[in-house]
Design a protein around this motif. Structure first.
Motif, PDB file in Angstrom:
ATOM      1  N   VAL A  91       0.815  -1.215   0.000  1.00  0.00           N
ATOM      2  CA  VAL A  91       0.000   0.000   0.000  1.00  0.00           C
ATOM      3  C   VAL A  91       0.852   1.271   0.000  1.00  0.00           C
ATOM      4  O   VAL A  91       0.822   2.055  -0.957  1.00  0.00           O
ATOM      5  N   ILE A  92       1.626   1.488   1.059  1.00  0.00           N
ATOM      6  CA  ILE A  92       2.253   2.791   1.253  1.00  0.00           C
ATOM      7  C   ILE A  92       3.511   2.986   0.420  1.00  0.00           C
ATOM      8  O   ILE A  92       3.636   3.956  -0.335  1.00  0.00           O
ATOM      9  N   VAL A  93       4.479   2.075   0.519  1.00  0.00           N
ATOM     10  CA  VAL A  93       5.755   2.285  -0.163  1.00  0.00           C
ATOM     11  C   VAL A  93       5.608   2.268  -1.688  1.00  0.00           C
ATOM     12  O   VAL A  93       6.295   3.036  -2.373  1.00  0.00           O
ATOM     13  N   PRO A  94       4.740   1.432  -2.284  1.00  0.00           N
ATOM     14  CA  PRO A  94       4.570   1.531  -3.738  1.00  0.00           C
ATOM     15  C   PRO A  94       4.139   2.921  -4.208  1.00  0.00           C
ATOM     16  O   PRO A  94       4.530   3.364  -5.287  1.00  0.00           O
ATOM     17  N   ALA A  95       3.331   3.614  -3.398  1.00  0.00           N
ATOM     18  CA  ALA A  95       2.936   4.971  -3.766  1.00  0.00           C
ATOM     19  C   ALA A  95       4.147   5.888  -3.834  1.00  0.00           C
ATOM     20  O   ALA A  95       4.289   6.708  -4.747  1.00  0.00           O
ATOM     21  N   ILE A  96       5.043   5.753  -2.876  1.00  0.00           N
ATOM     22  CA  ILE A  96       6.248   6.579  -2.842  1.00  0.00           C
ATOM     23  C   ILE A  96       7.207   6.163  -3.956  1.00  0.00           C
ATOM     24  O   ILE A  96       7.798   7.009  -4.637  1.00  0.00           O
ATOM     25  N   TYR A  97       7.343   4.872  -4.167  1.00  0.00           N
ATOM     26  CA  TYR A  97       8.246   4.317  -5.177  1.00  0.00           C
ATOM     27  C   TYR A  97       7.832   4.753  -6.580  1.00  0.00           C
ATOM     28  O   TYR A  97       8.646   5.205  -7.381  1.00  0.00           O
ATOM     29  N   ARG A  98       6.540   4.620  -6.873  1.00  0.00           N
ATOM     30  CA  ARG A  98       6.036   4.981  -8.196  1.00  0.00           C
ATOM     31  C   ARG A  98       6.159   6.479  -8.463  1.00  0.00           C
ATOM     32  O   ARG A  98       6.254   6.905  -9.617  1.00  0.00           O
ATOM     33  N   ALA A  99       6.134   7.260  -7.413  1.00  0.00           N
ATOM     34  CA  ALA A  99       6.189   8.713  -7.585  1.00  0.00           C
ATOM     35  C   ALA A  99       7.609   9.219  -7.817  1.00  0.00           C
ATOM     36  O   ALA A  99       7.813  10.409  -8.038  1.00  0.00           O
ATOM     37  N   GLY A 100       8.596   8.341  -7.737  1.00  0.00           N
ATOM     38  CA  GLY A 100       9.968   8.744  -7.981  1.00  0.00           C
ATOM     39  C   GLY A 100      10.584   9.515  -6.832  1.00  0.00           C
ATOM     40  O   GLY A 100      11.461  10.359  -7.043  1.00  0.00           O
ATOM     41  N   TYR A 102      12.495   9.883  -2.886  1.00  0.00           N
ATOM     42  CA  TYR A 102      13.614   9.292  -2.173  1.00  0.00           C
ATOM     43  C   TYR A 102      13.278   8.936  -0.733  1.00  0.00           C
ATOM     44  O   TYR A 102      13.887   8.037  -0.165  1.00  0.00           O
ATOM     45  N   THR A 103      12.381   9.671  -0.101  1.00  0.00           N
ATOM     46  CA  THR A 103      12.059   9.426   1.299  1.00  0.00           C
ATOM     47  C   THR A 103      10.547   9.403   1.494  1.00  0.00           C
ATOM     48  O   THR A 103       9.792   9.981   0.700  1.00  0.00           O
ATOM     49  N   ASN A 104      10.123   8.763   2.580  1.00  0.00           N
ATOM     50  CA  ASN A 104       8.683   8.737   2.841  1.00  0.00           C
ATOM     51  C   ASN A 104       8.173  10.082   3.329  1.00  0.00           C
ATOM     52  O   ASN A 104       7.005  10.426   3.136  1.00  0.00           O
ATOM     53  N   SER A 105       9.037  10.892   3.963  1.00  0.00           N
ATOM     54  CA  SER A 105       8.606  12.240   4.350  1.00  0.00           C
ATOM     55  C   SER A 105       8.389  13.120   3.126  1.00  0.00           C
ATOM     56  O   SER A 105       7.542  14.030   3.147  1.00  0.00           O
ATOM     57  N   GLU A 106       9.145  12.870   2.067  1.00  0.00           N
ATOM     58  CA  GLU A 106       8.965  13.615   0.826  1.00  0.00           C
ATOM     59  C   GLU A 106       7.550  13.430   0.285  1.00  0.00           C
ATOM     60  O   GLU A 106       6.930  14.359  -0.239  1.00  0.00           O
ATOM     61  N   TYR A 107       7.026  12.225   0.456  1.00  0.00           N
ATOM     62  CA  TYR A 107       5.654  11.959   0.024  1.00  0.00           C
ATOM     63  C   TYR A 107       4.649  12.837   0.777  1.00  0.00           C
ATOM     64  O   TYR A 107       3.639  13.278   0.210  1.00  0.00           O
ATOM     65  N   LEU A 108       4.924  13.085   2.057  1.00  0.00           N
ATOM     66  CA  LEU A 108       3.982  13.869   2.853  1.00  0.00           C
ATOM     67  C   LEU A 108       3.786  15.269   2.288  1.00  0.00           C
ATOM     68  O   LEU A 108       2.684  15.824   2.340  1.00  0.00           O
ATOM     69  N   GLU A 109       4.851  15.867   1.756  1.00  0.00           N
ATOM     70  CA  GLU A 109       4.689  17.194   1.173  1.00  0.00           C
ATOM     71  C   GLU A 109       3.833  17.142  -0.080  1.00  0.00           C
ATOM     72  O   GLU A 109       2.948  17.979  -0.274  1.00  0.00           O
ATOM     73  N   GLN A 270      13.486   2.854   3.172  1.00  0.00           N
ATOM     74  CA  GLN A 270      14.589   3.179   2.269  1.00  0.00           C
ATOM     75  C   GLN A 270      15.075   1.942   1.532  1.00  0.00           C
ATOM     76  O   GLN A 270      15.371   1.988   0.338  1.00  0.00           O
ATOM     77  N   ARG A 271      15.161   0.821   2.234  1.00  0.00           N
ATOM     78  CA  ARG A 271      15.587  -0.409   1.580  1.00  0.00           C
ATOM     79  C   ARG A 271      14.592  -0.855   0.528  1.00  0.00           C
ATOM     80  O   ARG A 271      14.969  -1.271  -0.564  1.00  0.00           O
ATOM     81  N   MET A 272      13.314  -0.798   0.876  1.00  0.00           N
ATOM     82  CA  MET A 272      12.278  -1.177  -0.090  1.00  0.00           C
ATOM     83  C   MET A 272      12.337  -0.299  -1.326  1.00  0.00           C
ATOM     84  O   MET A 272      12.181  -0.766  -2.458  1.00  0.00           O
ATOM     85  N   MET A 273      12.570   0.993  -1.133  1.00  0.00           N
ATOM     86  CA  MET A 273      12.602   1.929  -2.251  1.00  0.00           C
ATOM     87  C   MET A 273      13.858   1.782  -3.101  1.00  0.00           C
ATOM     88  O   MET A 273      13.937   2.288  -4.210  1.00  0.00           O
ATOM     89  N   MET A 355      18.371   8.010   8.222  1.00  0.00           N
ATOM     90  CA  MET A 355      18.031   9.277   8.852  1.00  0.00           C
ATOM     91  C   MET A 355      18.839  10.442   8.291  1.00  0.00           C
ATOM     92  O   MET A 355      18.373  11.579   8.270  1.00  0.00           O
ATOM     93  N   SER A 356      20.061  10.179   7.812  1.00  0.00           N
ATOM     94  CA  SER A 356      20.797  11.250   7.146  1.00  0.00           C
ATOM     95  C   SER A 356      20.127  11.606   5.823  1.00  0.00           C
ATOM     96  O   SER A 356      20.126  12.774   5.410  1.00  0.00           O
ATOM     97  N   ALA A 357      19.531  10.606   5.154  1.00  0.00           N
ATOM     98  CA  ALA A 357      18.776  10.888   3.937  1.00  0.00           C
ATOM     99  C   ALA A 357      17.571  11.767   4.244  1.00  0.00           C
ATOM    100  O   ALA A 357      17.262  12.712   3.498  1.00  0.00           O
TER     101      ALA A 357
END
Length: 603
Positions: A91-100, A102-109, A270-273, A355-357
């Motif tokens: 559910v969640i990580v594919p949405a971030i992955y498909r959107a190109g 780098y981080t899950n926080s990036e998706y929040l914006e 991050q590993r999944m992505m 976390m540095s990412a």
């Protein structure tokens, strides 16, 4: 421990660290450093997830917690891992992955705005550095209790481990981290198996252990209130430290805790992505959860065997080191301690990298310095790695105050992590308006802060225990976050803004950016509730990439680096995914095993 044991500990871990430094050479772009340019195979990502999940604090804290509270922790290692990995990889990580991204926080914006992004990033950094504190303390207990080191020497060795793991992580990024995690996972499994076999054989097996517990009655020291020693073997026997919490509440709380690790923590996402395809991502999650389940079920039993053998042992977090010292001989003792140290290093590097990412992309490049060259942000990420690892030491005072390490972790997790989990789910599976994210985090986070203050700082007599209790807090965090999201979604002025939010600017054939949670464009391959990739899936399993637009005003390096990731592959097969290679099939197998263990054997 004698010289041979120390030779095993230092030799094995030194070789892995040296290998990590070697693999770090050649990493020159941010795409390679942050996501290994999306080239990682499913088995490498899966073993890396296992190595990160099985940190040294897992061994120490699980053994101590089960020795005093019983097998309720098994819920996290079975259903918790299963449900968490399913939500993450399907559910969640594919949405971030498909959107190109780098981080899950990036998706929040891209879904809810910049405020939600930076808050999500700060929550993640706080969450994962608190876990670093648990690991640091667990290593210290092991080095002192098993290795016989003086405290000062133990702390010096821990600092050296942090520095060395930070060195190859800073140099090589995710590629070096995953490469070392694969080797560390083997060492962790070998060490865990060695202590389980030794204790099992000495005690005389399961039946002998149960008979010993039954003979103790309620006389054993260190048991949770209301528990007899024989109750420790039952998942549903523990009712909280006050004896009034429903086992169902505790069961659900463990699922929420595990879901937070698999989805909110960029250490795992991050590993999944970094996987080479969506299929590799899902299979990696199943492998990581499956191997973790097998190893953790066996290590969970150590708490029971420890209590049976040492009924008056009053220091739960020191039970695991005590078992190693008591039951293992020369060589085997070194192997187990090598596994504990390796588990720590694997999580040090994982958290440093992830976390540095988060800091570099979601805070520094987004809000502080937006348009420098790639080499500049690579340097920032490397420096942030060391700073993140150093933060773990700040949590030691809270850990030392708690009855067990795990109790300290549980108390802090419900404050922000559970609300953030709900916001991710709302963002992916609904098309509600952009104000929902910040509103949900505000209501859930405010409740979390008040509850934490009541539990850990000052007793707020006007708040009932059923509202702020350590276990009940997870359910209430869901309720308050969901209520905030619902109020924002139904607000008469806000709901007209709709849920159409550009996600990473993947343009469709018609020139429109795809929307998280929207219906798929003609011919595109979709994952339920995920953000969509424009373009048609080819027979080889590729999704054709189109241009990346600057998302929501984030121009400069962030937009440029997103274009480095290349096309998205659905799977590595020539045509369709074979049935025996279906991630859903193995997810179902894990579900059956989890239900049998929790409800059929141990409840």
């Amino acid at each position: 421990m004698n010289a041979l044991d120390w030779l095993i500990v230092l030799g094995l871990n030194g070789a892995i660290i040296a290998y990590g430094l070697r693999r770090a050479h050649g990493t020159s772009t941010s795409g390679e450093w942050f996501l290994s340019s999306r080239t990682l195979s499913w088995w490498a990502v899966g073993l890396s997830l296992f190595a990160t999940n099985m940190d040294n604090s897992e061994f120490v804290s699980a053994t101590g917690t089960i020795a005093s509270e019983g097998l309720h922790f098994l819920s996290a290692h079975t259903f918790g891992g299963l449900i968490g990995v399913t939500i993450a990889t399907f559910v969640i990580v594919p949405a971030i992955y498909r959107a190109g991204l780098y981080t899950n926080s990036e998706y929040l914006e891209h879904r809810f705005g910049p405020g939600t992004r930076v808050l999500g990033a700060l929550i993640q950094i706080q969450y994962r550095t608190s876990v670093l504190g648990l690991m640091i303390w667990a290593v210290h207990l092991t080095l002192v209790g098993v290795g016989g080191l003086r405290p000062g020497l133990s702390w010096a060795l821990i600092v050296a481990l942090v520095v060395l793991s930070g060195a190859y992580t800073a140099a090589g990024g995710l590629r070096a981290v995953v490469a070392t995690d694969v080797l560390q996972s083997v060492l962790v499994m070998a060490g865990g198996l060695a202590v389980c076999v030794a204790v099992w054989r000495t005690v005389g097996g399961w039946d002998a252990m149960v008979a010993q517990l039954e003979s103790l009655g309620t006389a054993a020291d260190g048991l949770a209130p209301g528990l007899a020693a024989a109750d420790l073997v039952h998942v549903g026997a523990f009712r909280g430290r006050d004896g009034t919490t429903s086992p169902v509440v505790i069961f659900v709380a463990w699922i929420l805790i595990s879901c937070g690790w698999w989805t909110v923590s960029h250490t795992s996402t991050q590993r999944m992505m970094g996987a080479r395809s969506l299929w590799d991502m899902k299979m990696a999650g199943v492998l990581g959860a499956g191997v973790s389940l097998v190893v953790l079920v066996f290590t969970d039993m150590l708490g029971l065997f420890g209590r049976a053998q040492f009924p008056d042992f009053a220091r739960p977090d020191e039970m695991y080191p005590h078992l190693i010292s008591t039951y293992l001989g020369v060589g085997a003792k070194g192997l187990v301690v090598a596994g504990v140290v390796s588990a720590a290093v694997s999580t040090f590097d994982s958290m440093g990298s992830s976390m540095s990412a988060v800091f570099t992309r979601d805070i520094y490049a987004r809000f502080i310095s937006r348009d420098r060259d790639d080499a500049h942000y690579l340097r920032v990420g490397r420096i942030a790695t060391v700073a993140i690892l150093a933060l773990g030491f700040a949590y030691l005072p809270l850990i030392l105050r708690a009855p067990t390490m795990l109790a300290a972790f549980r108390s802090a997790t419900s404050v922000f992590v559970t609300p953030l989990l709900i916001v991710y789910l709302v963002g992916v599976v609904t098309r509600t308006n952009r104000r929902v994210g910040m509103t949900g985090l505000a209501t859930g986070g405010l409740y979390g802060i008040i509850g934490f203050a009541d539990r850990e700082v000052v007793d707020l007599a006007w708040l009932p225990d059923w509202l702020t209790g350590q276990w009940e807090a997870f359910l209430w965090a869901v309720a308050f976050t969901a209520a905030g999201c619902a109020l924002a979604a139904l607000h008469p002025r806000w709901r007209r803004t709709g849920g159409g939010v550009a996600v990473a600017g993947r343009a469709s054939a018609a020139g429109h950016a795809s929307v998280a949670g929207s219906a798929s464009v003609a011919g595109s391959a979709s994952v339920a509730g995920s953000a969509l990739v424009a373009g048609h899936a080819s027979p080889s399993g590729h999704a054709s990439p189109l241009g990346m637009a600057s998302p929501l005003g984030t121009d400069g390096w962030l937009a440029k680096s997103s274009g480095e990731l290349g096309p998205i592959r659905l799977h590595p097969f020539k045509e369709r995914v074979p049935l025996l290679a279906s991630p859903a099939l193995y997810t179902g197998v894990l579900a059956v095993i989890s239900a049998w263990l929790v409800f059929g054997v141990f409840w």
